[in-house]
Design an enzyme around this catalytic site. Structure first.
Site, mmCIF file in Angstrom:
data_model
loop_
_atom_site.group_PDB
_atom_site.id
_atom_site.type_symbol
_atom_site.label_atom_id
_atom_site.label_comp_id
_atom_site.label_asym_id
_atom_site.label_seq_id
_atom_site.Cartn_x
_atom_site.Cartn_y
_atom_site.Cartn_z
ATOM 1 N N HIS A 98 41.363 140.273 53.971
ATOM 2 C CA HIS A 98 41.779 139.235 53.506
ATOM 3 C C HIS A 98 40.981 138.096 54.594
ATOM 4 C CE1 HIS A 98 44.412 140.281 50.273
ATOM 5 N NE2 HIS A 98 44.330 139.280 49.903
ATOM 6 N N ASP A 99 41.386 138.186 55.962
ATOM 7 C CA ASP A 99 40.975 137.332 56.929
ATOM 8 C C ASP A 99 41.407 138.077 58.206
ATOM 9 O OD1 ASP A 99 39.818 135.402 58.373
ATOM 10 O OD2 ASP A 99 41.443 133.781 57.439
#
Length: 559
Positions: free
Chosen positions: A446-447
């Site tokens: 996701h990040d």
């Protein structure tokens, strides 16, 4: 009653995806039906009381969220600057979420692209005598990729080339397998650090950067396809090595969803041409849903699925998509909770109001992901490809942390199960460790952010009570009180899931800490907690019966 039946049918699981139909195997279907009481509880006094609770409290939830975020709230001046002129009933719109704003502002452009893409396929393919869909996908995909990212495509192709070389040219199956994963995960860190890397060539470094200059934002989905190609190829190569013989293509007819994942293709189908066509398939390029390479190749070159040929299903799916868009527009015009959370403007709000800021934030997060995913899936359906549906449950219709992740971003969950969870041993002795590694990958994917990594570990921590309780109490499933005990556990689960997601995606550390302090350190907060838990108890009973109604039809999606 026919109108009610039509409404229920419109919102039924089966309307979303034929993968959610009752199994074709009659024995399996009957075994699902036997797991549940054949008599419905909807007409009982108990459930009439539950539905009355819904009728009272659901409108109250909306009213409280509006009170906490609208012009009447004393904190309004702190987030008014984040609002934009709207189109609905003279209201301003909360368009402050950058991710959804990009989609919302470019919605007309996407509709135009869909029309162009579908029209060109129908016109160009016959004119050029293209015999396989992948031939059009390859050409259109390259043009689209350059239009989207400009000369940044060279950075994308560096990753694509290295990944392809790892799968194709490393002879050892084990080394190629681990190298695929190591490079894939490392590429996320490389992009985070070097996404603005310069080649030293002026027209490349400073020339056309496309409509979407941040090429790395959508690379995460490309990475999943890169991994899928390599892992499907390595699996097929190993299967051929083990069997010592080819499997004829006449067996590539009438395969179901699961069979397509390991379809017995000729090894030559895992070519650079098909690799690029798959990675750049335009309807699914930006955000998915995730379709494995084997499934894409099967649908593209071997068999058009019956679900795609049924144009009525696609039309109903499109209407349901538009319904979700209108629901989102209503929320953004009347409930400004996204702006409130960005400004952290909840000073003086009650625990009920703060919790509604968090809850409606989570619903908006769910919708801002659901809407693009359904639009891109609708595009693929119109184009003749049927990817999995990503969101099969409303965010509020969840009581199990395990089941929640099967229904949220379902195609990603299927990817994780096929390529990570099962190869690591699944739910065996190392179930917790496997879950920890899975959610660590999910967070990093996701990040690259510590907060999301902590969120992933927090989710696994919250899985432990559910797993332990399920294993211990399952032996009492025949007791009359078992359903109510499950509701108590479900309420605790919902609280834990909300806290984890509020921390990771909505309120952050400050807001979540404030909410917990307000709930457990004030009289009003404790009263709110007790009443909310009672309402959640009623809600979970309704959720149980909804799933029982599905099982009576032979449907069990385990979420």
């Amino acid at each position: 009653m026919k109108v009610l039946d039509d409404i229920l049918s419109f919102f039924a699981l089966e309307t979303l995806d034929t993968r959610l139909f009752p199994p074709s195997d009659l024995v399996k279907r009957e075994s699902i039906k036997k797991k549940v009481n054949p008599k419905s509880r909807w007409g009982t006094l108990e459930f009439k009381i539950y539905l009355l609770v819904f009728a009272v409290f659901v409108p109250l939830l909306y009213k409280t969220a509006m009170d906490a975020s609208n012009e009447t709230n004393p904190n309004y001046p702190r987030y008014e600057r984040l609002l934009s002129p709207g189109w609905m009933f003279g209201r301003k719109v909360d368009n402050s979420d950058s991710q959804y704003r990009f989609f919302r502002d470019n919605f007309p452009l996407l509709v135009g692209l869909i029309v162009i893409h579908v029209t060109l396929r129908r016109v160009v393919s016959p004119l050029l005598g293209l015999t396989k869909r992948t031939q059009f996908d390859f050409g259109f995909g390259l043009v689209f990729l350059f239009g989207a990212h400009g000369f940044n495509v060279f950075k994308v192709f560096i990753h694509l080339g290295i990944n392809y070389a790892i799968g194709k040219y490393i002879k050892s199956h084990k080394v190629a397998y681990y190298a695929t994963w190591i490079y894939g995960i490392s590429s996320l860190f490389l992009n985070d650090r070097y996404r603005s890397f310069k080649f030293g060539v002026n027209f490349v470094d400073y020339g056309f950067k496309g409509i979407i200059e941040r090429w790395d934002v959508f690379y995460n989905f490309t990475l999943l396809r890169m991994l899928s190609f390599n892992l499907d190829y390595l699996e097929r190569k190993q299967a051929l090595y083990d069997s010592k013989k080819e499997i004829k293509e006449d067996k590539l007819v009438g395969l179901d969803d699961r069979q397509r994942l390991s379809a017995p293709f000729d090894i030559g189908e895992y070519s650079l041409f098909n690799y690029v066509a798959y990675l750049t398939y335009t309807p699914l390029f930006i955000a998915g849903p995730i379709l494995t390479f084997n499934d894409y190749l099967y649908q593209s070159n071997y068999e058009t699925l019956a679900s795609v040929k049924n144009h009525k299903r696609t039309f109903v799916y499109g209407v349901r998509f538009l319904f979700c868009v209108l629901v989102m527009e209503f929320l953004l015009h009347f409930i400004y909770v996204v702006a409130v959370s960005k400004a952290k403007a909840w000073t003086g709000d009650t625990p009920f109001q703060i919790s509604m800021i968090g809850l409606f934030n989570l619903n908006i997060i769910w919708l801002k992901l659901l809407i693009p995913w359904r639009m891109f899936r609708l595009w693929a359906l119109i184009d003749g490809i049927d990817p999995p549906e990503n969101m099969i449950r409303c965010m509020d219709n969840n009581y199990s942390a395990l089941a929640f992740w099967r229904a949220w971003h379902r195609s990603f969950n299927r990817f994780i199960v096929r390529y990570i969870y099962v190869p690591m041993g699944g739910g065996g002795q190392n179930r917790i460790l496997n879950s920890l590694l899975v959610f660590s990958f999910v967070a990093i994917w996701h990040d690259i952010e510590l907060k999301l990594l902590l969120w992933g570990w927090l989710v696994v921590l919250f899985l432990l009570p559910e797993i332990t309780a399920t294993l211990y109490f399952q032996k009492y499933s025949g007791k009359w009180w078992f359903r109510y005990l499950c509701s108590v556990g479900a309420v605790l689960n919902i609280w834990m899931m909300m806290i984890a997601n509020l921390f990771g995606f909505c309120l952050g550390k400050d807001g979540t800490t404030l909410l917990l302090r307000e709930i457990f350190e004030t009289f009003d907060g404790i009263k709110f907690f007790v009443v909310s838990s009672a309402v959640l108890f009623a809600a979970t009973q309704v959720m149980f019966e909804m799933r029982n109604s599905e099982r009576r039809k032979g449907i069990d999606v385990r979420c």
